[in-house]
Scaffold this active site. Structure first.
Site, PDB file in Angstrom:
ATOM      1  N   TYR A  95     -12.693  30.928 -30.817  1.00  0.00           N
ATOM      2  CA  TYR A  95     -12.363  32.344 -30.905  1.00  0.00           C
ATOM      3  C   TYR A  95     -13.268  32.971 -31.949  1.00  0.00           C
ATOM      4  O   TYR A  95     -14.451  32.651 -32.020  1.00  0.00           O
ATOM      5  CB  TYR A  95     -10.862  32.509 -31.189  1.00  0.00           C
ATOM      6  N   LYS A 145       0.035  25.876  -4.040  1.00  0.00           N
ATOM      7  CA  LYS A 145      -1.353  25.916  -3.578  1.00  0.00           C
ATOM      8  C   LYS A 145      -2.299  25.576  -4.729  1.00  0.00           C
ATOM      9  O   LYS A 145      -3.299  24.860  -4.545  1.00  0.00           O
ATOM     10  CB  LYS A 145      -1.653  27.315  -3.049  1.00  0.00           C
TER      11      LYS A 145
END
Length: 417
Positions: free
Chosen positions: A46, A101
């Site tokens: 970050y 999925k």
């Protein structure tokens, strides 16, 4: 349904609820792929370190593939209007399917997924939403969107975006059944060009399957599509553009009439819509793909009782020849992502068909036999399509799709080892 089968269904339902709820709700989460154990790690992940890849991507957007997960990230997106066999249950109720999925993408092709459920009142609103979030992803898998809007939505997104867009309910089903059908026709001594074909169901899967079979060589006048109103013929005034595209000139009006003398029946509709009498009226050595799930258009025992000369497939794993979309979409996207294809075109879909068709004719690895508790398995009436746990699928199908993307000019990278 017998009392025993109802009891088994109840037991399965309870297990499924527990599976989805415990030990933590849902089926997917986030995996951190870089270390985050020290202050230095966080400074790189970050601020301030993250600023440098931001600057590089701002200068060259293609560098997002080098510095982020975009190139291996697919969105599984639905509006919840056609979820499994449950219909229009809405986007939130469709979320367990989309998470499932995502599990299949990761398990079979190591592709990361975000499931996204969109509340959209119109196709235009859905299209706009997907276009706005598309920069995050390397590909878009559309799922459980009702016809006819699914055709409009997919084509608009293909035209708008420069990443692969694939509606699995259309093309995934069409690809798998086409591969199995070509092998079944060979076993029955017939050809696709000469076969008389009946498709029951003119939704997403039915229309896409008709289109793909025509592209593979089926004769237009030999292919009859049937919906709730009967045979789709050119004289019907109620046809939308997609159904009109598969309409033919014929005197046949009902499913019973269409089935008389047919070589092939493909069911993409609902349970118990086909009678033994219809099967009995088919041509010698017929092929029956009863793909309604979980209850097929006709059960194998009922069909085989009147026609011992048929080859049969269903959508269920407890019968031979399961037409299962997991044989296709993970590996089709794997191949497309590996060469950074801008789309999944018809040539790539046909390449997947041929790869699946060829694989079923090869000797079956011991790992597949072990996974299914089998002593032997070989190409024949009970094995016309590969099993989902065949480890060769990723290399064969993904490789064929990638090579075809390159040959057809939609790839932006060469295929590496």
């Amino acid at each position: 349904m017998t009392a025993q089968s109802a009891h088994l269904d109840d037991e399965l339902n309870l297990k499924a609820l527990s599976f989805h709820a415990q030990p933590r709700p849902g089926k997917i989460g986030t995996l951190v792929t870089k270390p985050a154990a020290t202050q230095q790690d966080l400074a790189l992940a970050y601020t301030p370190g993250v600023a440098e890849p931001v600057r590089r991507i701002h200068t060259d957007p293609d560098l997002a593939y080098a510095y982020t997960n975009k190139g291996n990230l697919v969105a599984v997106i639905t509006d919840g209007t056609a979820v499994l066999g449950l219909g229009n249950v809405g986007p939130l109720a469709g979320k367990p399917v989309m998470e499932g999925k995502a599990v299949l993408f990761k398990r079979f092709a190591d592709i990361d997924c975000f499931d996204i459920e969109v509340q959209a009142e119109t196709p235009e609103a859905f299209i706009e939403t997907v276009v706005r979030i598309a920069p995050t992803f390397g590909g878009i898998n559309l799922e459980d969107i009702a016809a006819p809007h699914c055709f409009e939505i997919e084509q608009a997104l293909i035209d708008e975006l420069d990443i692969p867009v694939f509606h699995d309910d259309q093309h995934g089903t069409a690809i798998i059944l086409a591969a199995g059908l070509l092998n079944a026709l060979e076993l029955q001594g017939k050809t696709l060009e000469e076969a008389q074909i009946v498709i029951l169901g003119a939704g997403a899967a039915g229309i896409a399957s008709a289109r793909l079979l025509l592209a593979l060589g089926a004769h237009r006048d030999h292919l009859l599509c049937v919906d709730r109103q009967g045979v789709i013929h050119l004289g019907r005034p109620d046809l939308n553009p997609y159904k009109f595209g598969v309409a033919v000139e014929t005197n046949k009006r009902t499913l019973t009439e269409a089935m008389q003398g047919a070589d092939v029946f493909i069911g993409l509709s609902g349970p118990d819509l086909v009678t033994p009498e219809m099967i009995a009226s088919m041509a010698p050595r017929p092929i029956v793909f009863a793909l309604s799930n979980p209850v097929p258009e006709i059960r194998p025992a009922a069909a085989l009782a009147v026609r011992s000369d048929l080859v049969m497939a269903t959508g269920r794993s407890d019968y031979p020849n399961q037409v299962n979309n997991v044989l296709g979409f993970p590996f089709i996207f794997r191949g497309a992502l590996d060469v950074r294809a801008s789309r999944i075109n018809q040539a790539m879909r046909i390449a997947a068909v041929e790869a699946l068709r060829d694989l079923a004719r090869e000797p079956v690895p011991q790992a597949v036999l072990d996974a299914y508790g089998l002593n032997a398995l070989s190409f024949g009436p009970d094995y016309i399509i590969p099993k989902p746990f065949d480890p060769r699928l990723r290399e064969r199908v993904a490789g064929a799709v990638a090579q075809t993307a390159i040959a057809s000019g939609v790839a932006r990278l060469p295929l590496s080892d």
